[in-house]
Write a protein that holds these residues in place. Structure first.
Motif, PDB file in Angstrom:
ATOM      1  N   SER A  97       0.783  -1.242   0.000  1.00  0.00           N
ATOM      2  CA  SER A  97       0.000   0.000   0.000  1.00  0.00           C
ATOM      3  C   SER A  97       0.816   1.295   0.000  1.00  0.00           C
ATOM      4  O   SER A  97       0.361   2.284  -0.581  1.00  0.00           O
ATOM      5  N   THR A 100       2.883   4.043  -4.554  1.00  0.00           N
ATOM      6  CA  THR A 100       1.848   4.426  -5.495  1.00  0.00           C
ATOM      7  C   THR A 100       2.192   3.932  -6.905  1.00  0.00           C
ATOM      8  O   THR A 100       3.346   3.638  -7.217  1.00  0.00           O
ATOM      9  N   THR A 131      -5.625  -0.142  -7.936  1.00  0.00           N
ATOM     10  CA  THR A 131      -5.357   1.180  -8.486  1.00  0.00           C
ATOM     11  C   THR A 131      -4.536   0.990  -9.763  1.00  0.00           C
ATOM     12  O   THR A 131      -3.460   0.379  -9.721  1.00  0.00           O
ATOM     13  N   ASP A 159      -6.315   6.832  -4.366  1.00  0.00           N
ATOM     14  CA  ASP A 159      -5.128   6.886  -3.502  1.00  0.00           C
ATOM     15  C   ASP A 159      -5.432   7.465  -2.120  1.00  0.00           C
ATOM     16  O   ASP A 159      -4.822   7.068  -1.122  1.00  0.00           O
ATOM     17  N   THR A 162      -6.508   4.705   0.349  1.00  0.00           N
ATOM     18  CA  THR A 162      -5.775   3.430   0.321  1.00  0.00           C
ATOM     19  C   THR A 162      -5.615   2.826   1.706  1.00  0.00           C
ATOM     20  O   THR A 162      -5.875   1.641   1.909  1.00  0.00           O
TER      21      THR A 162
END
Length: 273
Positions: A97, A100, A131, A159, A162
């Motif tokens: 997590s 990104t 994502t 995001d 998350t």
């Protein structure tokens, strides 16, 4: 589709087992590598035909889609070391997590996806948080979704959410398992019911409750209202929960988000953000 999985710890192993047992993948199409060879060899004994690669580079070279199932702080060095073999036509999926898709795309020319799984996927159930990178090819989005739907319900997540979503989906089973164990132990301590009987009853209760929610017979609120008859025993129990829980869950989310912020700061240093 040749699929690579780097890291066969808890989540890497769950993905391997789930993909194969759901028949989404056959063992001969899967390439794996782990720093501890014994873990990979144990999986190969379970699934004959599974390819145990000599190193991470071999996994990347021989796979179309590569799942990175290592710790967050190991992702940057792994990518940097093997950057030349992450070709444009491939797809990389990170299951961690704090990193990104934008950070992955800053190093990689290929399609990038972040997918946060859950232990519930081992039962071919539950959610996977997804994502897609800004430059992820539509073909890879479709292929990935087709694969992941075999073991879960994919949920595309912004995001901003998350960590909260991961707390619910990925950490949630551990949180609720802990609370269930405490619930069972209290029943044993206060009433003398046997541990085995209490565990069996609690397990059947959770399974049944899950089925009610899955079939949309009740929502969480309506389920509570249906069981909690005014002036009854359940109402007395709910009153204790209201009194004792307080802001426990608010503190839980505050704590997980604080740790997440620490992880992000370290990751950002690696990626030069």
């Amino acid at each position: 589709m040749k699929t690579g999985i780097i890291g066969t710890g808890n989540m890497g192993t769950i993905l391997i087992e789930s993909f194969i047992e759901s028949k989404a993948l056959v063992p001969s199409d899967v390439y794996i590598h782990n720093r501890t060879p014994e873990k990979s060899l144990k999986l190969k004994s379970q699934y004959p035909g599974l390819n145990v690669a000599a190193n991470n580079r071999e996994v990347i070279e021989k796979s179309d889609i590569i799942f990175l199932c290592v710790k967050p702080k190991e992702i940057y060095s792994l990518i940097a070391e093997h950057q030349s073999v992450f070709l444009k036509e491939k797809c990389v999926v990170s299951i961690t997590s704090p990193i990104t898709t934008a950070q992955l795309e800053s190093l990689l020319p290929c399609s990038c996806i972040r997918a946060i799984p859950s232990i519930t996927n081992r039962a071919l159930a539950g959610a996977v948080l997804v994502t897609f990178g800004e430059n992820c090819q539509e073909e890879w989005k479709n292929q990935f979704l087709h694969l992941i739907k075999a073991i879960s319900h994919p949920v595309e997540i912004d995001d901003r959410w998350t960590r909260a979503a991961s707390d619910i989906v990925s950490c949630g089973p551990a949180f609720f398992s802990y609370m269930t164990r405490k619930f069972i132990q209290a029943a044993v301590n206060e009433t003398g019911i046997s541990q085995k009987t209490a565990e069996n009853l609690a397990s059947e209760m959770l399974i049944g409750m899950g089925e009610l929610l899955k079939k949309k017979i009740y929502t969480l609120q309506s389920l509570e209202e249906k069981v909690c008859v005014k002036g009854g025993i359940t109402g007395e129990g709910i009153a204790i929960l209201e009194q004792e829980i307080g802001d426990m869950f608010e503190k839980l989310f505050a704590k997980t988000h604080a740790k997440f912020a620490e992880d992000i700061a370290e990751i950002n240093q690696q990626f030069g953000a």
